[in-house]
Design a protein around this motif. Structure first.
Motif, PDB file in Angstrom:
ATOM      1  N   ALA A 461       0.825  -1.216   0.000  1.00 50.13           N
ATOM      2  CA  ALA A 461       0.000   0.000   0.000  1.00 50.13           C
ATOM      3  C   ALA A 461       0.852   1.257   0.000  1.00 50.13           C
ATOM      4  CB  ALA A 461      -0.941  -0.008   1.206  1.00 50.13           C
ATOM      5  N   GLY A 462       2.080   1.157   0.498  1.00 49.68           N
ATOM      6  CA  GLY A 462       2.955   2.323   0.550  1.00 49.68           C
ATOM      7  C   GLY A 462       3.465   2.769  -0.808  1.00 49.68           C
ATOM      8  N   TYR A 463       3.342   1.910  -1.817  1.00 49.21           N
ATOM      9  CA  TYR A 463       3.796   2.269  -3.167  1.00 49.21           C
ATOM     10  C   TYR A 463       2.695   2.935  -3.979  1.00 49.21           C
ATOM     11  CZ  TYR A 463       7.521  -1.053  -2.028  1.00 49.21           C
ATOM     12  OH  TYR A 463       8.558  -1.712  -1.417  1.00 49.21           O
ATOM     13  N   THR A 476       1.122   5.654 -12.602  1.00 48.70           N
ATOM     14  CA  THR A 476       0.114   5.431 -11.577  1.00 48.70           C
ATOM     15  C   THR A 476       0.288   4.016 -11.052  1.00 48.70           C
ATOM     16  OG1 THR A 476      -1.451   6.933 -12.667  1.00 48.70           O
ATOM     17  CG2 THR A 476      -2.350   5.384 -11.054  1.00 48.70           C
ATOM     18  N   ILE A 477       0.451   3.885  -9.758  1.00 50.66           N
ATOM     19  CA  ILE A 477       0.596   2.570  -9.115  1.00 50.66           C
ATOM     20  C   ILE A 477      -0.662   2.300  -8.310  1.00 50.66           C
ATOM     21  CG2 ILE A 477       2.020   1.116  -7.633  1.00 50.66           C
ATOM     22  CD1 ILE A 477       3.526   2.138 -10.055  1.00 50.66           C
ATOM     23  N   ARG A 478      -1.272   1.148  -8.533  1.00 52.46           N
ATOM     24  CA  ARG A 478      -2.464   0.783  -7.773  1.00 52.46           C
ATOM     25  C   ARG A 478      -2.299  -0.625  -7.203  1.00 52.46           C
ATOM     26  NH1 ARG A 478      -7.077  -0.188 -12.536  1.00 52.46           N
ATOM     27  NH2 ARG A 478      -6.295  -2.215 -13.279  1.00 52.46           N
ATOM     28  N   ASP A 482      -4.562  -9.024  -6.812  1.00 53.46           N
ATOM     29  CA  ASP A 482      -3.449  -9.831  -7.322  1.00 53.46           C
ATOM     30  C   ASP A 482      -2.091  -9.169  -7.107  1.00 53.46           C
ATOM     31  OD1 ASP A 482      -5.188 -11.821  -8.281  1.00 53.46           O
ATOM     32  OD2 ASP A 482      -5.586 -10.627 -10.074  1.00 53.46           O
ATOM     33  N   GLY A 483      -2.074  -7.975  -6.516  1.00 57.99           N
ATOM     34  CA  GLY A 483      -0.806  -7.316  -6.275  1.00 57.99           C
ATOM     35  C   GLY A 483      -0.742  -5.945  -6.918  1.00 57.99           C
ATOM     36  N   LEU A 484       0.466  -5.385  -7.016  1.00 54.69           N
ATOM     37  CA  LEU A 484       0.641  -4.051  -7.576  1.00 54.69           C
ATOM     38  C   LEU A 484       0.548  -4.061  -9.098  1.00 54.69           C
ATOM     39  CD1 LEU A 484       3.536  -2.326  -5.579  1.00 54.69           C
ATOM     40  CD2 LEU A 484       1.076  -1.986  -5.341  1.00 54.69           C
TER      41      LEU A 484
END
Length: 541
Positions: A461-463, A476-478, A482-484
């Motif tokens: 979540a910090g990314y 954009t990172i979400r 299934d992960g990042l």
């Protein structure tokens, strides 16, 4: 040069290309229905198409000019036509030949040797015809093209950079006459023709090709009736190719392209100096079921040969084709994700020409060791040789001769070394450097997929957030179940996988994201690593 940087791919600079998959469209396809469906399902923002049959032109449109402009495109609306520009560049070449300014066998060296030193003498001997027909042996892109803006990847690539690329192209490598699609080659052709003209490529094209044919809305600048570029659900910036304009910068309208079709079909008298028929003579094969003329690509159909080109830039796709035997022509220009190439060719009822795969020596396949930890696996699939550097994706190679195989994706080649008739090593030649790898096995060891580690959801979540490269481009990172996932402006989301808390990697492309943390362990920025490219993006607060 470190082995890991060899045979590297590029990120987001591959849109100007020939991409074909058959869709089953037929001569009777309701083209308007296809246009409407692409807009209604969100694949495209705007589409303009035109059909010439029986001497009559029909125009079809769908969508709107931009999210903020509800006007429907019309026959005058400009779309960027990408690589269809190459056919205009080739028409310019033919006209300058007819004027006596150059010849098809004029060489790069004749036009540039007084200004630059060309490291590979074979590059100096490349002819203008070879540049036009993608048979020069030059790679798809110049080796020194390193985009600073992924949304406009050719921006800032100037004359100095191009001349440096020509100076160093295929250094210590052997060139062949095989087909290898090259923006570098046709972009260089446009630049050279502009030098001969004296006022540059754009001025030469306007004076000799566009203005005589009355193509007022075919230009390098847009007017008031223009479609916005659209990709992955949002408006994206237009591309400019700078010194490589001849490879893909033009804008055009449906009405202009139909006028070009009528001239190419002989319905209207050509105002150009060149003989129209000369541009329809096949001079080479692509090796993949198509041929090329000095101007066009060629496909077979039951009703005659189809002369065509397609194009794609950051927010546009396009297809243009005509068939002299029936007098038919078709244009499709798209703002969005819908590549119309297959639709266009299938409308003509194209049939793949007989393709004869090259005879490849079995003994080139195997595993080669560069260092104890880095190797090159060479294997064959359907007559095509692939090379895979440890940790990277396999790249297809074109056979130049019995010993040399060249990459079209990057400026690199492999030379297989034989002793008493048997391959004992391979030399990787790139950027003027030669790295020798001894053969350690007769079967390629296909690289194991990179292993990822699991990080807790609270760490991932910090990314999450937005990371700006500049005002126009951002990552954009979400976080999903299934992960990042990471998304670059104008592209879809792709999964990224943790190698550590600082390094994540893609599986769809040979690229990594390196995250920076402050003293408190908070993520503050990321750096894209791919080949020689390094792009830093700062996280928004």
């Amino acid at each position: 040069m470190k082995a890991r940087s060899c045979i590297a791919g590029r990120f987001a600079v591959t849109a100007i290309a020939l991409v074909l998959t058959q869709t089953g469209f037929t001569e009777q396809t309701d083209m308007q229905q296809w246009l409407n469906s692409q807009v209604s399902d969100g694949q495209s923002l705007a589409i303009s198409a035109a059909l010439l049959q029986g001497g009559k032109v029909s125009y079809m449109q769908a969508g709107k000019l931009s999210p903020d402009d509800d006007r429907t495109p019309d026959s005058h609306t400009q779309f960027q036509i990408g690589s269809i520009t190459k056919s205009f560049t080739n028409l310019l070449l033919a006209d300058m030949i007819a004027r006596g300014d150059v010849a098809y066998d004029t060489t790069v060296g004749e036009l540039l040797a007084d200004e630059i030193r060309i490291a590979n003498p074979a590059v100096a001997e490349i002819t203008l015809l070879q540049l036009a027909t993608h048979t020069s042996g030059l790679p798809r892109l110049p080796a020194n093209l390193t985009p600073s803006n992924p949304l406009d990847p050719y921006a800032g690539y100037d004359e100095k950079a191009l001349l440096a690329a020509v100076s160093n192209a295929r250094d210590k490598q052997t060139l062949g006459d095989h087909y290898g699609y090259s923006n570098f080659g046709v972009g260089l052709l446009g630049y050279l023709l502009g030098r001969v003209h004296g006022d540059g490529y754009q001025a030469a094209l306007a004076e000799y090709v566009l203005e005589p044919q009355g193509l007022a809305r075919t230009a390098f600048v847009v007017k008031d009736n223009v479609s916005a570029g659209f990709r992955d659900g949002q408006v994206v910036p237009d591309w400019g190719l700078d010194v490589l304009d001849g490879a893909g910068s033009l804008w055009s309208s449906a009405e202009d392209m139909m006028r070009l079709a009528q001239i190419q079909l002989g319905i209207e008298k050509s105002p150009l100096k060149q003989e129209r028929s000369a541009g329809l003579q096949q001079v080479a094969s692509t090796g993949s079921g198509f041929a090329v003329t000095p101007v066009w690509h060629v496909a077979d159909s039951t009703d005659g040969k189809v002369y065509w080109h397609n194009g794609g830039t950051g927010g546009f796709w396009s297809f243009f084709g005509f068939r002299p035997d029936t007098g038919d022509a078709l244009l499709i220009m798209v703002s969005g994700d819908s590549d119309p190439t297959s639709v266009g060719l299938d409308w003509f009822g194209w049939q793949s020409m007989e393709a004869t795969p090259p005879v490849v020596a079995d003994d080139v396949s195997g595993q080669y060791e560069l260092t104890p930890n880095v190797g090159i696996g060479v294997f064959q699939n359907n007559g095509v040789v692939f090379a895979q550097l440890t940790g990277q994706s396999p790249l297809p190679l074109d056979q130049v001769d019995e010993s040399w195989y060249a990459s079209n994706a990057v400026d690199a080649s492999l030379r297989f070394v034989r002793d008493e008739g048997a391959v004992v090593a391979v030399e990787l030649v790139q950027n003027g450097a030669i790295q020798r790898a001894r053969k350690v096995g007769d079967t390629a060891t296909i690289a194991e997929p990179r292993k990822s580690i699991d990080l807790p959801a609270e760490v991932l979540a910090g990314y999450v957030g937005e990371y700006a490269i500049n005002d126009a481009a951002k990552f954009t990172i979400r976080l999903t179940e299934d992960g990042l996932q990471a998304k670059l402006t104008g592209q879809p989301f792709f999964p990224i996988f943790a190698q550590s808390e600082h390094v994540f990697f893609y599986k769809v492309v040979d690229a990594e994201l390196h995250f920076e943390h402050d003293d408190n362990g908070v993520v503050t920025a990321l750096v894209l690593h791919q080949g020689a490219i390094r792009q830093r993006a700062v996280k928004s607060p």
